[in-house]
Design an enzyme around this catalytic site. Structure first.
Site, PDB file in Angstrom:
ATOM      1  N   ARG A 122       0.808  -1.239   0.000  1.00  0.00           N
ATOM      2  CA  ARG A 122       0.000   0.000   0.000  1.00  0.00           C
ATOM      3  C   ARG A 122       0.835   1.280   0.000  1.00  0.00           C
ATOM      4  NH1 ARG A 122      -2.990  -3.037   3.588  1.00  0.00           N
ATOM      5  NH2 ARG A 122      -4.809  -3.964   2.603  1.00  0.00           N
ATOM      6  N   LYS A 144       3.341  11.919 -10.851  1.00  0.00           N
ATOM      7  CA  LYS A 144       2.553  10.979 -11.670  1.00  0.00           C
ATOM      8  C   LYS A 144       3.390   9.733 -11.912  1.00  0.00           C
ATOM      9  CE  LYS A 144      -0.348  13.805 -14.716  1.00  0.00           C
ATOM     10  NZ  LYS A 144      -0.522  14.192 -16.132  1.00  0.00           N
ATOM     11  N   GLU A 186      10.012  19.102 -24.203  1.00  0.00           N
ATOM     12  CA  GLU A 186       9.240  19.454 -22.998  1.00  0.00           C
ATOM     13  C   GLU A 186       9.684  20.815 -22.465  1.00  0.00           C
ATOM     14  OE1 GLU A 186       6.680  17.718 -22.458  1.00  0.00           O
ATOM     15  OE2 GLU A 186       7.134  15.744 -23.306  1.00  0.00           O
ATOM     16  N   LYS A 228       7.378  23.797 -13.915  1.00  0.00           N
ATOM     17  CA  LYS A 228       6.489  22.638 -13.713  1.00  0.00           C
ATOM     18  C   LYS A 228       6.090  22.538 -12.234  1.00  0.00           C
ATOM     19  CE  LYS A 228       5.288  17.899 -14.373  1.00  0.00           C
ATOM     20  NZ  LYS A 228       5.426  16.598 -14.944  1.00  0.00           N
ATOM     21  N   GLU A 238      -4.277  17.296 -11.463  1.00  0.00           N
ATOM     22  CA  GLU A 238      -4.718  17.638 -12.817  1.00  0.00           C
ATOM     23  C   GLU A 238      -6.228  17.878 -12.922  1.00  0.00           C
ATOM     24  OE1 GLU A 238      -2.459  15.618 -15.971  1.00  0.00           O
ATOM     25  OE2 GLU A 238      -4.215  15.889 -17.244  1.00  0.00           O
ATOM     26  N   ARG A 242      -3.083  22.095 -14.196  1.00  0.00           N
ATOM     27  CA  ARG A 242      -2.032  21.132 -14.603  1.00  0.00           C
ATOM     28  C   ARG A 242      -2.274  20.609 -16.016  1.00  0.00           C
ATOM     29  NH1 ARG A 242       0.943  16.390 -11.015  1.00  0.00           N
ATOM     30  NH2 ARG A 242       2.248  15.637 -12.717  1.00  0.00           N
ATOM     31  N   ASN A 246      -0.257  19.412 -20.953  1.00  0.00           N
ATOM     32  CA  ASN A 246      -0.553  18.543 -22.098  1.00  0.00           C
ATOM     33  C   ASN A 246      -0.445  19.293 -23.425  1.00  0.00           C
ATOM     34  OD1 ASN A 246      -1.132  16.288 -20.456  1.00  0.00           O
ATOM     35  ND2 ASN A 246      -3.154  17.133 -19.997  1.00  0.00           N
ATOM     36  N   HIS A 249       0.230  17.509 -26.763  1.00  0.00           N
ATOM     37  CA  HIS A 249       0.247  16.052 -26.576  1.00  0.00           C
ATOM     38  C   HIS A 249      -0.901  15.313 -27.268  1.00  0.00           C
ATOM     39  CE1 HIS A 249       3.549  16.942 -23.963  1.00  0.00           C
ATOM     40  NE2 HIS A 249       3.724  15.662 -23.650  1.00  0.00           N
ATOM     41  N   HIS A 253       0.367  12.205 -29.358  1.00  0.00           N
ATOM     42  CA  HIS A 253      -0.013  10.809 -29.134  1.00  0.00           C
ATOM     43  C   HIS A 253      -0.632  10.213 -30.390  1.00  0.00           C
ATOM     44  CE1 HIS A 253      -0.126  11.755 -24.562  1.00  0.00           C
ATOM     45  NE2 HIS A 253       1.049  11.294 -24.925  1.00  0.00           N
ATOM     46  N   HIS A 266       9.159  10.522 -28.867  1.00  0.00           N
ATOM     47  CA  HIS A 266       8.056  11.260 -28.235  1.00  0.00           C
ATOM     48  C   HIS A 266       8.291  12.775 -28.347  1.00  0.00           C
ATOM     49  CE1 HIS A 266       4.767  12.163 -25.592  1.00  0.00           C
ATOM     50  NE2 HIS A 266       5.559  12.746 -24.712  1.00  0.00           N
TER      51      HIS A 266
HETATM   52  P1  NAD Z   1      13.681   6.360 -21.088  1.00  0.00           P
HETATM   53  O1  NAD Z   1      13.524   6.238 -19.640  1.00  0.00           O
HETATM   54  O2  NAD Z   1      13.254   5.229 -21.923  1.00  0.00           O
HETATM   55  O3  NAD Z   1      15.201   6.687 -21.395  1.00  0.00           O
HETATM   56  C1  NAD Z   1      15.601   6.804 -22.744  1.00  0.00           C
HETATM   57  C2  NAD Z   1      16.818   5.943 -23.062  1.00  0.00           C
HETATM   58  O4  NAD Z   1      17.979   6.567 -22.511  1.00  0.00           O
HETATM   59  C3  NAD Z   1      16.780   4.546 -22.469  1.00  0.00           C
HETATM   60  O5  NAD Z   1      17.301   3.664 -23.427  1.00  0.00           O
HETATM   61  C4  NAD Z   1      17.706   4.621 -21.257  1.00  0.00           C
HETATM   62  O6  NAD Z   1      18.319   3.397 -20.965  1.00  0.00           O
HETATM   63  C5  NAD Z   1      18.728   5.615 -21.759  1.00  0.00           C
HETATM   64  N1  NAD Z   1      19.395   6.404 -20.726  1.00  0.00           N
HETATM   65  C6  NAD Z   1      18.874   6.897 -19.603  1.00  0.00           C
HETATM   66  N2  NAD Z   1      19.769   7.682 -18.994  1.00  0.00           N
HETATM   67  C7  NAD Z   1      20.868   7.666 -19.744  1.00  0.00           C
HETATM   68  C8  NAD Z   1      22.143   8.303 -19.649  1.00  0.00           C
HETATM   69  N3  NAD Z   1      22.416   9.162 -18.671  1.00  0.00           N
HETATM   70  N4  NAD Z   1      23.070   8.041 -20.587  1.00  0.00           N
HETATM   71  C9  NAD Z   1      22.784   7.212 -21.633  1.00  0.00           C
HETATM   72  N5  NAD Z   1      21.599   6.600 -21.794  1.00  0.00           N
HETATM   73  C10 NAD Z   1      20.656   6.841 -20.860  1.00  0.00           C
HETATM   74  O7  NAD Z   1      12.932   7.665 -21.673  1.00  0.00           O
HETATM   75  P2  NAD Z   1      12.590   9.090 -21.045  1.00  0.00           P
HETATM   76  O8  NAD Z   1      12.418   9.976 -22.211  1.00  0.00           O
HETATM   77  O9  NAD Z   1      13.529   9.482 -19.979  1.00  0.00           O
HETATM   78  O10 NAD Z   1      11.173   8.832 -20.366  1.00  0.00           O
HETATM   79  C11 NAD Z   1      10.048   8.511 -21.129  1.00  0.00           C
HETATM   80  C12 NAD Z   1       8.965   8.021 -20.213  1.00  0.00           C
HETATM   81  O11 NAD Z   1       8.608   9.057 -19.325  1.00  0.00           O
HETATM   82  C13 NAD Z   1       7.699   7.595 -20.927  1.00  0.00           C
HETATM   83  O12 NAD Z   1       7.301   6.341 -20.451  1.00  0.00           O
HETATM   84  C14 NAD Z   1       6.674   8.649 -20.540  1.00  0.00           C
HETATM   85  O13 NAD Z   1       5.374   8.147 -20.459  1.00  0.00           O
HETATM   86  C15 NAD Z   1       7.190   9.054 -19.184  1.00  0.00           C
HETATM   87  N6  NAD Z   1       6.783  10.393 -18.754  1.00  0.00           N
HETATM   88  C16 NAD Z   1       6.210  10.497 -17.521  1.00  0.00           C
HETATM   89  C17 NAD Z   1       5.819  11.735 -17.066  1.00  0.00           C
HETATM   90  C18 NAD Z   1       5.264  11.861 -15.676  1.00  0.00           C
HETATM   91  O14 NAD Z   1       4.795  12.940 -15.312  1.00  0.00           O
HETATM   92  N7  NAD Z   1       5.324  10.819 -14.884  1.00  0.00           N
HETATM   93  C19 NAD Z   1       6.024  12.900 -17.837  1.00  0.00           C
HETATM   94  C20 NAD Z   1       6.624  12.744 -19.085  1.00  0.00           C
HETATM   95  C21 NAD Z   1       7.004  11.478 -19.542  1.00  0.00           C
HETATM   96  N1  GLY Z   2       3.710  15.508 -18.045  1.00  0.00           N
HETATM   97  C1  GLY Z   2       2.471  16.102 -17.668  1.00  0.00           C
HETATM   98  C2  GLY Z   2       2.259  16.147 -16.181  1.00  0.00           C
HETATM   99  O1  GLY Z   2       3.094  15.765 -15.398  1.00  0.00           O
HETATM  100  O2  GLY Z   2       1.222  16.546 -15.755  1.00  0.00           O
END
Ligand code: NAD
Ligand code: GLY
Length: 363
Positions: A122, A144, A186, A228, A238, A242, A246, A249, A253, A266
Site C-alpha cells: 500500500r 505521476k 518538454e 512545472k 490535474e 495542470r 498537455n 500532446h 499521441h 516522443h
Molecule cells: P527512457 O527512460 O526510456 O530513457 C531513454 C533511453 O535513454 C533509455 O534507453 C535509457 O536506458 C537511456 N538512458 C537513460 N539515462 C541515460 C544516460 N544518462 N546516458 C545514456 N543513456 C541513458 O525515456 P525518457 O524519455 O527518460 O522517459 C520517457 C517516459 O517518461 C515515458 O514512459 C513517458 O510516459 C514518461 N513520462 C512520464 C511523465 C510523468 O509525469 N510521470 C512525464 C513525461 C514522460
Molecule cells: N507531463 C504532464 C504532467 O506531469 O502533468
C-alpha cells in the site's frame, strides 16, 4: 556539488528537487529520511554500467543494506505484465513498509519504480534519480507514476510523491541526441507556457548551446523544473491548471500511434503537436502569426520537426483515443499569446483537420 534546489508542495507535505553536478550530497540527504530499513535501487543495466559505481561510491558506509533490482528498459517494458515480478523481487529482498526505492534512470525507470513504490504494501517511499533530460524537467516532477497496458500508454497509474528528486547532471554527458531532443521538446513546451525570460532563453539558444554550455543547461533545466513545480503546486491531481502541461500532446499521441511508435521519438511528436496547437490558436485566439513563424524557427535550432506528412483525417482518427477528451469532444491546450494559455478548449473536427492541413504547408 549541488547547484540548485526547488521545492514542490503537495497535499501531504513537500519535497525538494536537487540539481547536482554529480552524486555528492545524496548520501546525507538519504540519511535524513527517517527510519529506512533497507534501500533498493531500481535501474536498467545500461544505466547501471555507466553510473552504478558512482552511486555506490556515494552511498558507501550508509547504514541500511543496499539491494539492486534490474528493470528491462524501453516503453514496452513499462508494462503491467512486469509489475508482479518486481513485487516478488521486493519480497525476496525482504522489503517492508520502511524500505526506500531509489529509481535511477529515465522516465521509464521513474514511472515504473514509482508505480511499484506506490502500490507495494500500500505504498512505500521512493527517491527519483533522473538520468535523462526529460526525466529531469518533466517525469520526475509532480508525482505521476504509471505503467502501460497493451491497449494504451500510462493507462494504470497513481499519484505518488517522491521523498526527493536528485538529478546528477554529469549523467547527461552520455545521453544520445534523440533523448536530448525528447527533453528539449518538454522544455520548449514549458517555455511557451511560461513566456517571459524562459521563452527568451529558449528562442535565443540552440541544441549545441544546451549541450556544450553547462551554465545555459543548468539555467534552462532549473527554470523548467521551477515552472512545472509551480503548476503542480497549484493543482496536484490535474483537476485544473495542470492540464496545460498537455500542450501539444493530443496530436503527439495521435501521430505516435499512427506511425506505430517507430517514426518519431516522443519529443519529436510533441514538437509537431505544439505547432498544431499553435495553428489552432491562430484561428481561435488570434495568436500572432509572426510568433508562430518564430517558434518554428526556434524548433529548427534544436533540430526538432514542425510537421508530419500523414493525412489529416488519419491523424484525426488516432486522436479519438485521447485520454483528455470529454465525451466525443477533443479538448486542447491553446495559447492566446506566448505565456498566455487556455486549457480545456473544445475544438471541432473540421478545425482540427484544417489546422493539420495548414501545418503540412508550413515553410
Ligand atoms: P527512457 O527512460 O526510456 O530513457 C531513454 C533511453 O535513454 C533509455 O534507453 C535509457 O536506458 C537511456 N538512458 C537513460 N539515462 C541515460 C544516460 N544518462 N546516458 C545514456 N543513456 C541513458 O525515456 P525518457 O524519455 O527518460 O522517459 C520517457 C517516459 O517518461 C515515458 O514512459 C513517458 O510516459 C514518461 N513520462 C512520464 C511523465 C510523468 O509525469 N510521470 C512525464 C513525461 C514522460
Ligand atoms: N507531463 C504532464 C504532467 O506531469 O502533468
Amino acid at each position: 556539488m549541488i547547484v540548485g534546489e526547488k521545492k514542490v508542495n503537495h497535499s501531504l507535505g513537500s519535497y525538494s528537487i536537487y540539481l547536482s553536478e554529480d552524486f555528492k550530497g545524496l548520501k546525507e540527504r538519504i540519511e535524513n529520511i527517517p527510519s529506512v530499513s533497507n534501500i533498493i535501487i531500481f535501474t536498467e543495466r545500461p544505466i547501471a554500467q555507466l553510473y552504478l559505481k558512482y552511486l555506490e561510491l556515494e552511498l558507501a558506509g550508509i547504514k541500511p543494506s543496499i539491494h539492486i533490482v534490474y528493470l528491462k528498459g524501453g516503453e514496452k517494458n513499462k508494462h503491467i505484465d512486469r509489475v508482479k515480478k518486481a513485487y516478488h523481487q521486493l519480497i525476496d529482498i525482504g522489503a517492508d513498509r520502511k524500505s526506500l526505492i531509489l529509481a535511477m534512470g529515465g522516465g521509464v525507470v521513474g514511472d515504473f519504480s514509482g508505480f511499484i513504490a506506490s502500490t507495494y504494501q500500500r505504498g512505500i517511499r521512493f527517491v527519483q534519480i533522473p538520468t535523462t533530460l526529460l526525466a529531469a524537467v518533466d517525469s520526475s516532477v509532480g508525482g505521476k507514476v504509471a505503467v502501460n497496458l497493451n491497449k494504451g500508454k500510462n493507462m494504470v497509474g497513481t499519484f505518488h510523491q517522491p521523498e526527493m528528486v536528485f538529478m546528477p547532471l554529469f549523467t547527461l554527458s552520455t545521453l544520445p541526441k534523440k533523448e536530448w531532443r525528447c527533453g528539449i521538446a518538454e522544455i520548449a513546451k514549458h517555455s511557451l507556457l511560461a513566456g517571459g525570460h524562459m521563452w527568451e532563453d529558449f528562442r535565443n539558444h540552440s541544441y549545441s548551446d544546451m549541450k556544450y554550455d553547462s551554465d545555459i543547461l543548468k539555467k534552462m533545466i532549473l527554470d523548467s523544473i521551477e515552472f512545472k513545480a509551480s503548476i503542480v503546486n497549484q493543482d496536484e491531481k490535474e483537476g485544473g491548471v495542470r492540464q496545460i502541461l498537455n500542450l501539444g500532446h493530443t496530436t503527439a499521441h495521435a501521430i505516435e500511434s499512427l506511425t506505430k511508435y517507430s517514426k518519431y521519438s516522443h519529443g519529436e511528436a510533441v514538437a509537431i503537436g505544439i505547432i498544431t496547437a499553435l495553428i489552432l490558436s491562430v484561428e481561435i485566439y488570434k495568436f500572432p502569426k509572426e510568433l508562430l513563424k518564430e517558434i518554428v524557427t526556434a524548433m529548427v535550432k534544436y533540430d526538432l520537426p514542425s510537421k508530419d506528412s500523414n493525412k489529416a483525417s488519419e491523424i484525426f482518427e488516432h486522436m479519438k483515443h485521447d485520454k483528455k477528451k470529454d465525451g466525443n469532444v477533443l479538448k486542447f491546450v491553446l495559447l492566446q499569446n506566448i505565456g498566455d494559455y487556455k486549457y480545456g478548449v473544445p475544438v471541432e473536427k473540421k478545425d482540427i483537420i484544417q489546422a493539420i492541413k495548414t501545418q503540412v504547408n508550413l515553410i
